[in-house]
Each structure stands twice: as C-alpha cells, then as structure tokens.
Design a protein around this motif. Structure first.
Motif, PDB file in Angstrom:
ATOM      1  N   ALA A 103      -1.000  -2.249  -4.862  1.00  0.00           N
ATOM      2  CA  ALA A 103      -1.842  -3.017  -3.953  1.00  0.00           C
ATOM      3  C   ALA A 103      -2.003  -4.470  -4.361  1.00  0.00           C
ATOM      4  O   ALA A 103      -2.490  -5.273  -3.595  1.00  0.00           O
ATOM      5  CB  ALA A 103      -3.233  -2.369  -3.848  1.00  0.00           C
ATOM      6  N   GLY A 160       2.219   1.941  -3.346  1.00  0.00           N
ATOM      7  CA  GLY A 160       1.213   2.226  -4.362  1.00  0.00           C
ATOM      8  C   GLY A 160       0.955   1.059  -5.283  1.00  0.00           C
ATOM      9  O   GLY A 160       0.382   1.219  -6.356  1.00  0.00           O
ATOM     10  N   ARG A 165      -5.454   0.498  -2.464  1.00  0.00           N
ATOM     11  CA  ARG A 165      -4.422   0.845  -1.478  1.00  0.00           C
ATOM     12  C   ARG A 165      -5.022   0.945  -0.082  1.00  0.00           C
ATOM     13  O   ARG A 165      -4.431   0.494   0.897  1.00  0.00           O
ATOM     14  CB  ARG A 165      -3.734   2.149  -1.868  1.00  0.00           C
ATOM     15  N   ALA A 168       0.831  -1.202   0.000  1.00  0.00           N
ATOM     16  CA  ALA A 168       0.000   0.000   0.000  1.00  0.00           C
ATOM     17  C   ALA A 168       0.871   1.258   0.000  1.00  0.00           C
ATOM     18  O   ALA A 168       0.563   2.243  -0.667  1.00  0.00           O
ATOM     19  CB  ALA A 168      -0.918  -0.005   1.219  1.00  0.00           C
ATOM     20  N   GLU A 228      -5.591  -2.517   1.196  1.00  0.00           N
ATOM     21  CA  GLU A 228      -4.352  -3.117   1.672  1.00  0.00           C
ATOM     22  C   GLU A 228      -3.984  -2.575   3.048  1.00  0.00           C
ATOM     23  O   GLU A 228      -3.536  -3.324   3.921  1.00  0.00           O
ATOM     24  CB  GLU A 228      -3.217  -2.851   0.683  1.00  0.00           C
ATOM     25  N   ARG A 229      -4.183  -1.278   3.252  1.00  0.00           N
ATOM     26  CA  ARG A 229      -3.863  -0.697   4.566  1.00  0.00           C
ATOM     27  C   ARG A 229      -4.739  -1.305   5.649  1.00  0.00           C
ATOM     28  O   ARG A 229      -4.265  -1.661   6.728  1.00  0.00           O
ATOM     29  CB  ARG A 229      -4.060   0.820   4.530  1.00  0.00           C
TER      30      ARG A 229
END
Length: 206
Positions: A98, A96, A185, A93, A188-189
């Motif tokens: 993902a 950039g 992203r 993430a 993913e975080r």
C-alpha cells in the motif's frame, strides 16, 4: 472595498470546502505518509491555485472559457491523470504493497508530494473557469482590476491553505490506525476508487 473582500472570502471558503480531486489526494497523502507529506502536497496545490489566479489576472485562463477545444483537452488530460493515480493505488492494494514506491532511504519524496498537489490542481480546468468567471465579479467599481485580481488570488490560496492544513491535521490524528498493512490496503482501495470515479466524472461532464 471591504464588502468585496469579505464577500469574496466567503465564496472562497465555500469553494475550498467542496470535496474534489485535491481533497482526495491531500487526505490520501496525509493518512498514508504523514502530516509533513500532506502539508507539502497542500503547498503544491496552492501553487496551482496561485497559477490559476495569475492566469485569470493576466487574461490567460479566459482561453478555457472562450475555446471549447482547449477546455476539453484540459478536462480529458485531468481526467486521465486522476484515473491513472487511482489505478496505481488499486494496483498497489492488489499486490499488498500500500505504500507509494517513491521512498528514498526510507524517506518519502517531498518533491513528489509537491508536484502531485500542483498537477492535481493544474489539471482541473474547472479551477480555471472559476478563476476567470468568478474573480472579476468581486472587483469593486472603479478599482484597479489587475491589483485586485492579484489580491483575490492570494486570498484564494491563503483560504485554501488554512482549510487543507486543518484537514491534514485531522488526518494525522487518525494515521496510526492506518499503519496496519490490512488497513492500508483498504485505504488504497478506497482512495483509488474515489480517484478513478472523480476522473470518470470529470471526463463525462461537459
């Protein structure tokens, strides 16, 4: 016999619906890589369930209950595995990117998805404790223990399979929303943070 089977089925349903590492991993795979990848991950997870059930049937997982050292080794290894997966998601993430770096010719590796589901389940010592401490309680008095434990193991895996396939189907319904790079992203975080938190919690629990 019927009462034992129905009671166990109810308990297995409740266990399946409790969110845990497997839920987080399966949902992440389904949202980021599609239903097929999510379903393969589920199959890997259920292979782990069957292994724990077989271990309980043959008395192997009793080692986790009897040996504090064995339990703690598996607990720490499982926590490290979850934290590692979460850290990878957070790193992707941050960069950039993902998507998992696993594609081969544009296709997501189903073997990796299966292995991920299997390892996530196998690295959870609480599944082993559940298998060895709960499954034998449902064996009816006078019934053959080994065949009953094998039957319960198959039921456990089947109930898990139905529940997670339902989650995969629902995740597939909203997948289109997560195809935009910015949304991926964020996904993913969130998933990375959840996995790290689950790993830390597993490591901190006795």
């Amino acid at each position: 016999m019927l009462t034992s089977l129905l009671t166990f089925a109810g308990a297995a349903c409740l266990i399946a619906m409790v969110p845990g590492p497997s839920t987080a991993v399966i949902l992440r795979r389904s949202v980021l890589h599609g239903r097929t990848s999510g379903m393969v991950t589920v199959l890997g997870n259920e292979a782990g369930v069957l292994l724990w059930g077989l271990a309980a049937a043959f008395g192997l997982s009793a080692v986790l209950v009897a040996s504090e050292i064995a339990y703690n080794v598996m607990r720490i290894a499982g926590a490290a595995f979850l934290i590692w997966m979460g850290a990878q998601a957070l790193w992707r993430a941050r960069r950039g990117n993902a998507a998992d770096e696993e594609a081969d010719g544009g296709r997501v590796s189903h073997w990796r998805a299966f292995r991920l589901g299997l390892l996530t389940n196998a690295a959870n010592p609480k599944a082993g404790v559940f298998a060895v401490s709960l499954l034998p309680q449902f064996v009816p008095s006078g019934a053959p223990v080994l065949p009953m434990l094998l039957l319960f193991s198959a039921m456990w895996a089947l109930i898990d399979l139905v529940w997670y396939f339902g989650l995969v189907w629902l995740a597939g319904r909203v997948r289109a929303t997560f195809q935009r790079p910015a949304v991926r992203r964020r996904m993913e975080r969130v998933s990375g943070t959840v996995l790290v938190a689950l790993g830390v919690r597993l490591a901190a629990q006795p």
